[in-house]
Design a protein around this motif. Structure first.
Motif, mmCIF file in Angstrom:
data_model
loop_
_atom_site.group_PDB
_atom_site.id
_atom_site.type_symbol
_atom_site.label_atom_id
_atom_site.label_comp_id
_atom_site.label_asym_id
_atom_site.label_seq_id
_atom_site.Cartn_x
_atom_site.Cartn_y
_atom_site.Cartn_z
ATOM 1 N N GLY A 1 11.333 48.138 -23.266
ATOM 2 C CA GLY A 1 11.136 48.624 -21.909
ATOM 3 C C GLY A 1 11.381 50.112 -21.762
ATOM 4 O O GLY A 1 11.263 50.654 -20.677
ATOM 5 N N GLU B 1 18.772 49.166 -15.634
ATOM 6 C CA GLU B 1 17.719 48.312 -15.096
ATOM 7 C C GLU B 1 16.396 48.738 -15.708
ATOM 8 O O GLU B 1 16.136 49.929 -15.900
ATOM 9 N N VAL B 2 15.571 47.745 -16.003
ATOM 10 C CA VAL B 2 14.261 48.040 -16.583
ATOM 11 C C VAL B 2 13.310 46.907 -16.209
ATOM 12 O O VAL B 2 13.735 45.763 -16.036
ATOM 13 N N ASP B 3 12.058 47.241 -16.047
ATOM 14 C CA ASP B 3 11.036 46.225 -15.810
ATOM 15 C C ASP B 3 10.446 45.837 -17.154
ATOM 16 O O ASP B 3 9.999 46.702 -17.921
ATOM 17 N N LEU B 4 10.475 44.558 -17.444
ATOM 18 C CA LEU B 4 9.923 44.042 -18.691
ATOM 19 C C LEU B 4 8.681 43.221 -18.397
ATOM 20 O O LEU B 4 8.632 42.480 -17.416
ATOM 21 N N GLU B 5 7.709 43.330 -19.252
ATOM 22 C CA GLU B 5 6.531 42.482 -19.137
ATOM 23 C C GLU B 5 6.729 41.298 -20.078
ATOM 24 O O GLU B 5 6.861 41.465 -21.291
ATOM 25 N N ASN C 1 16.258 53.456 -19.779
ATOM 26 C CA ASN C 1 16.642 52.837 -18.510
ATOM 27 C C ASN C 1 18.076 53.206 -18.183
ATOM 28 O O ASN C 1 18.831 53.658 -19.021
#
Length: 151
Positions: free
Chosen positions: A31, A37-41, A34
């Motif tokens: 990701g 917090e991180v947005d993961l696919e 960060n």
């Protein structure tokens, strides 16, 4: 790692790739940069598509034909569901318990606070409702629902 025993070479490669992806998430590598917090696919095959009853879908995928295999301890030992919160764990447990058509016993924790040996008179600072609502790791809930399943 146990899944690799007796698996085909292709399956072992896929498991290794998945394991490395999980480790990268845990190490904060996946990701990108960060701040906690991180947005993961997530891969589509890991997502539960059924939004009306995701717990049922999770159980059906993880424990296919559960009721027929309920008496087989090896079947249960080979599977697990990991959940991020105690509330989700309780929801999963409640759903599985509702599938088992056996007599249920409900056990409750004691409804009394031990007297203060120091004589400070603080015996009633917490209500029974408050004490019964406490949910903590390693401490059983106030209400424990059990069904006997014999192997």
């Amino acid at each position: 790692m146990r899944l690799q025993v007796g698996s085909s070479i292709d399956n072992v490669k896929e498991l290794r790739k998945f394991s490395e992806w999980l480790l990268d998430i845990g190490d904060g590598i996946e990701g990108g940069e960060n701040d906690g917090e991180v947005d993961l696919e997530l891969p589509a095959d890991l997502l539960i598509q059924d939004v009306t009853n995701p717990i049922k879908t999770l159980i059906d995928v993880t424990y296919p034909n559960l009721l027929a295999q309920l008496w087989n301890p090896e079947y249960l030992h080979e599977r697990a569901i990991l959940a991020p919160t105690h509330e989700i764990v309780e929801s999963v447990n409640e759903y599985v318990l509702s599938l088992i058509k056996k007599d249920e016993r409900i056990y409750l924790s004691p409804d009394e606070v031990c007297s203060d040996d120091r004589g400070t008179g603080d015996d009633d600072i917490h209500s029974n409702e408050f004490l019964n609502s406490i949910k903590y790791v390693g401490l059983p809930n106030h209400q424990l629902r059990l069904k006997v399943v014999l192997w």
